[in-house]
Design a protein around this motif. Structure first.
Motif, mmCIF file in Angstrom:
data_model
loop_
_atom_site.group_PDB
_atom_site.id
_atom_site.type_symbol
_atom_site.label_atom_id
_atom_site.label_comp_id
_atom_site.label_asym_id
_atom_site.label_seq_id
_atom_site.Cartn_x
_atom_site.Cartn_y
_atom_site.Cartn_z
ATOM 1 N N HIS A 104 0.860 -1.188 0.000
ATOM 2 C CA HIS A 104 0.000 0.000 0.000
ATOM 3 C C HIS A 104 0.893 1.233 0.000
ATOM 4 C CE1 HIS A 104 -3.516 2.251 0.192
ATOM 5 N NE2 HIS A 104 -4.027 1.888 1.345
ATOM 6 N N ALA A 105 1.517 1.495 -1.146
ATOM 7 C CA ALA A 105 2.567 2.511 -1.231
ATOM 8 C C ALA A 105 2.102 3.838 -1.798
ATOM 9 C CB ALA A 105 3.723 1.984 -2.095
ATOM 10 N N ASN A 106 0.817 3.970 -2.141
ATOM 11 C CA ASN A 106 0.377 5.189 -2.815
ATOM 12 C C ASN A 106 -1.020 5.613 -2.388
ATOM 13 O OD1 ASN A 106 1.178 7.257 -4.458
ATOM 14 N ND2 ASN A 106 1.230 6.067 -6.336
ATOM 15 N N GLN A 107 -1.356 5.402 -1.160
ATOM 16 C CA GLN A 107 -2.600 5.820 -0.537
ATOM 17 C C GLN A 107 -3.800 5.585 -1.460
ATOM 18 O OE1 GLN A 107 -3.097 9.944 0.779
ATOM 19 N NE2 GLN A 107 -3.539 9.255 2.857
ATOM 20 N N TYR A 108 -4.590 6.617 -1.760
ATOM 21 C CA TYR A 108 -5.820 6.432 -2.533
ATOM 22 C C TYR A 108 -5.557 6.037 -3.984
ATOM 23 C CZ TYR A 108 -7.376 9.312 1.402
ATOM 24 O OH TYR A 108 -7.595 9.818 2.651
ATOM 25 N N SER A 167 -1.390 3.071 4.435
ATOM 26 C CA SER A 167 -0.339 3.163 3.426
ATOM 27 C C SER A 167 0.997 3.488 4.096
ATOM 28 C CB SER A 167 -0.680 4.247 2.400
ATOM 29 O OG SER A 167 -0.783 5.519 3.022
ATOM 30 N N HIS A 168 2.076 3.229 3.374
ATOM 31 C CA HIS A 168 3.420 3.418 3.922
ATOM 32 C C HIS A 168 4.406 3.540 2.774
ATOM 33 C CE1 HIS A 168 4.832 -0.680 2.879
ATOM 34 N NE2 HIS A 168 3.553 -0.990 3.030
ATOM 35 N N ASP A 169 5.648 3.854 3.095
ATOM 36 C CA ASP A 169 6.702 3.945 2.080
ATOM 37 C C ASP A 169 7.903 3.082 2.456
ATOM 38 O OD1 ASP A 169 7.354 5.522 4.226
ATOM 39 O OD2 ASP A 169 8.042 7.244 3.068
ATOM 40 N N GLN A 170 7.655 1.972 3.100
ATOM 41 C CA GLN A 170 8.715 1.024 3.430
ATOM 42 C C GLN A 170 9.096 0.220 2.178
ATOM 43 O OE1 GLN A 170 10.260 0.415 6.322
ATOM 44 N NE2 GLN A 170 9.047 1.528 7.830
ATOM 45 N N PRO A 219 14.850 -6.079 2.426
ATOM 46 C CA PRO A 219 14.880 -5.746 3.854
ATOM 47 C C PRO A 219 15.174 -4.281 4.131
ATOM 48 C CG PRO A 219 16.851 -6.964 3.224
ATOM 49 C CD PRO A 219 15.914 -7.020 2.053
ATOM 50 N N ASN A 220 15.850 -3.602 3.201
ATOM 51 C CA ASN A 220 16.122 -2.176 3.371
ATOM 52 C C ASN A 220 16.437 -1.575 2.006
ATOM 53 O OD1 ASN A 220 19.068 -2.598 2.919
ATOM 54 N ND2 ASN A 220 18.925 -3.639 4.902
#
Length: 749
Positions: A61-65, A226-229, A322-323
């Motif tokens: 879920h990297a881009n919200q809406y 959402s997140h940016d991991q 992992p990173n």
């Protein structure tokens, strides 16, 4: 004390709009996405069931809406998304979500409140965590209820309350183990906290079960927010209850789970790219459904098994590292393994990245892999030092005079394209500035309220789209109104005052889109200039870069051909030759059909034709072949001098710069959890015990060709020890590091 239902009961879901409205809005959103994204490709669309109940498991879920919009526009079915109830209250996004059959969900975190006072462990010793929390000036009996959760701003975990002893003492279900939480609870003065109320979601479950029982399709992001991991977050168990509960409540119902991988190339960037990957559907066994019906431990075990299966299925259609440092190195290694003259489709690039990540994680302890990782990281820093991307390195072999000619031609093209795009840029400048302002404002707010976001880039694209949707029509209306006022003040006819402003208002969106496309060409031209500057100004450095790349490519290819069969049974070391042959046949098939003349397989490759006026006609067997040779030569010259800047499929060659930007300014407590810490503008991996990692350094303002040449020659000839690259002073600039490496080589270290 408030009742549970009053604090969060999911009721009052409106009836879904008609399918006609859904398809109309879907078409509108498709147009919007075609403007924002340069390319959206789909892979595995045949895995989507055409009928029957389906649960689409989407991530990351990297881009919200925007994630929801992309998924629903790529599925030729009416899909209902689960969406936070507070989102449906927003003016633009909320109305679009309702039209797209969104199902509102009350999220407990949206109802969280700040608790009075502070909380801590009874014993402030961090080595003695406890299930009991004591409060200082707290009001637990008034503010907290059973099954509520205590959350901290410094920790991603939350802790369920099982007993409220007094206003200043309560018990948790389990002892906190997360380091940040233990440290906060161990402070003598306590720590501020938030209370997340328990929400009864039974009505939501019932509505989703009903939707699935009606052979509907439901989509969910199992990570929650959402997140940016760089990798998937732990999944919530809700989707297991949706599917198992629906099948338990409706005997004979067979719900399919389809994993949907969203693979972005710079998700927050305008005119970026995305690959939507649909995995193989998961079928749920009757044994799991029966275990779910029994409740208790068997129900939890059934949900756990389905949770694991869903997680693995989604990992198979996404890229998870992992990173960011590991992801950066792996992407560079993939490009070095792929022949430089071979253009791959976007979906193949994503699949290769996925396989590289998995394979490298399996082989990360191999000494050979560690050595290659260090060399690739050093090569990445050299590229950044010169402002080049990997695919541009081979372009530095053009030669000084030819590069100078190309530079003049491309600058002229850039100026011409810039003049064409300038009017549209000026017209839409208010939209761009407003979108940037609001997206940055929302980004800061999201980062402040989250413990999992690194830079909160996941909200940027959404608010760019929302602002453009809201402000664009208004701005174009104001332009049309200005023309109308001008027409009235200059005594234009009534027909003119109606038709001209109306035509302008209608035409402006199309004109703006045309300007975007023209400006896009200009940006491609601009990105093609750095290799020409390096070739003209530092030819020896350019030659060294090519030697380094060739050596690294050979080393990586040999290592992969040797190690990959341990991971992948279907590994084929000759696949590149087969792909290249297939592409050559495909590229010549059109000409063969047109003139029925067989193409010579030994024909010189397009990239190797260096001169415009030196076409060799002697090898052609007939006049038709001679004519084709002339046309092909001129076509290649035009492509090389004017259009070859656009490497359409090498979309992740910008990832090195973007990843460094993503890491810049990230909070250390968040980054450390993913295995790296941030210093200045670069990220450094935390080494395992007994290991060293390559340093990240600031780029010097002055480029020194002599030092770089020595380093390049050392790497290319294999004379520089890997340990010299790995054990560098992290605080030195890049020029100083070059000199250190050269000194070590000269001294025989």
């Amino acid at each position: 004390m408030a009742s549970t239902s009053s604090r969060g009961d999911a009721k009052g879901i409106d009836a879904a709009p008609s399918a006609t409205i859904y398809m109309a809005v879907r078409f509108f959103l498709t147009c919007i996405l075609k403007i924002f994204f340069r390319e959206v490709e789909t892979r595995g669309a045949h895995n989507i069931p055409k009928e029957g109940p389906v649960l689409f498991l989407c991530g990351p879920h990297a881009n919200q809406y925007v994630d929801s919009l992309i998924v629903c526009t790529q599925i030729n079915r009416v899909v209902s998304f689960l969406m936070a109830e507070k989102t449906l209250r927003e003016p633009v996004v909320g109305e679009l979500a309702k039209a797209m059959h969104a199902i509102p969900v009350i999220r407990p975190q949206d109802l969280a409140i700040n608790g009075d006072g502070t909380v801590r462990f009874p014993d402030p010793d961090p080595e003695k965590p406890s299930k009991t929390l004591v409060g200082i000036d707290t009001k637990f009996k008034i503010q907290v209820q059973l099954r509520d959760k205590i959350a901290l701003k410094t920790s991603p975990d939350s802790f369920e309350v099982v007993e409220i002893i007094s206003d200043t003492e309560l018990k948790l279900r389990s002892e906190p183990s997360e380091k940040a939480a233990v440290a906060a609870f161990s402070s003598a003065g306590g720590t501020p906290y938030r209370i997340i109320p328990h929400v009864d979601q039974h009505d939501i479950y019932a509505r989703i079960w009903e939707r699935l029982a009606d052979n509907g399709a439901v989509a969910i992001f199992p990570e929650g927010g959402s997140h940016d991991q760089p990798e998937l977050l732990p999944f919530k168990a809700g989707f297991t209850i949706f599917t198992l509960g629906a099948m338990a409540a409706h005997p004979g119902l067979e719900v399919k789970i389809v994993p949907v991988g969203l693979n972005y190339f710079h998700p927050d960037k305008f005119r970026s790219r995305c690959v939507v990957d649909f995995g193989h559907p998961l079928s749920i066994s009757s044994e799991l459904v029966e275990a779910y019906k029994k409740g208790g431990a068997e129900k939890r075990d059934a949900c756990g098994k389905l949770l694991t299966a869903g997680t693995e299925a989604l990992k198979n259609v996404t890229v998870n590292a992992p990173n960011y440092e590991t992801l950066m190195v792996i992407q560079a290694a993939r490009r070095l393994y792929q022949p430089a003259t071979l253009k791959l489709p976007l979906v193949t690039v994503v699949e290769l990245n996925r396989r590289f990540v998995y394979g490298c994680l399996q082989m990360q302890n191999e000494p050979e892999f560690k050595e290659l990782k260090t060399k690739v990281a050093a090569y990445n820093r050299l590229l950044k030092y010169y402002g080049l991307r990997d695919h541009q390195v081979k372009k530095t072999a053009l030669g000084g005079w030819r590069s100078a000619r190309l530079l003049v031609q491309r600058v002229a093209v850039l100026l011409f394209v810039g003049m064409l795009a300038m009017p549209g840029a000026i017209i839409n400048l208010p939209i761009a500035l407003t979108a940037i302002y609001f997206s940055q404002k929302k980004q800061k707010a999201a980062l402040a309220s989250s413990v999992v976001k690194l830079r909160a880039r996941d909200v940027v694209a959404t608010w760019k789209v929302v602002v453009a949707l809201g402000l664009g029509p208004v701005l174009y209306f104001l332009y049309a109104l200005s023309i109308l006022i001008w027409g009235i003040t200059h005594n234009k006819s009534t027909t003119w005052n109606i038709l001209v402003p109306l035509s302008v208002w209608i035409a402006l969106p199309f004109f703006s889109y045309a300007s975007v496309r023209v400006g896009e060409v200009g940006m491609d031209v601009l990105r093609s200039l750095p290799p020409l500057f390096v070739t003209i100004g530092q030819p020896q450095a350019a030659e060294n870069l090519r030697q380094i790349r060739a050596t690294l490519s050979q080393d990586i290819t040999k290592a992969i051909n040797r190690l990959a069969p341990r991971v992948y049974d279907d590994f084929d070391p000759d696949r590149w030759e087969k792909i290249a042959r297939q592409q050559k046949v495909t590229s010549t098939s059109t000409a063969e059909q047109a003139d029925k003349v067989e193409t010579n397989e030994n024909e010189t490759n397009m990239e190797d034709q260096a001169h415009f006026w030196t076409t060799d006609l002697g090898s052609a067997s007939n006049p038709l072949d001679q004519l084709r040779s002339v046309i092909q030569s001129h076509k290649d010259w035009i492509d090389d001098t004017m259009f070859n800047w656009n490497r359409h499929h090498e979309t992740d060659d910008e990832d090195t710069d973007v990843l460094f930007d993503t890491l810049e300014g990230a909070l250390n407590d968040k980054a450390r959890r993913d295995g790296y810490v941030v210093k200045g503008k670069h990220a450094e991996t935390i080494p395992e015990q007994g290991e060293s990692t390559p340093s990240s350094s600031q780029t010097p303002r002055k480029r020194e060709r002599k030092r770089t040449s020595s380093l390049g020659a050392s790497l290319a000839d294999g004379g520089l020890k890997v340990s010299a690259l790995a054990n560098l002073d992290r605080e030195k600039g890049f020029g100083q590091l070059h000199q250190s490496l050269v000194d070590q080589q000269d001294s025989g270290l």
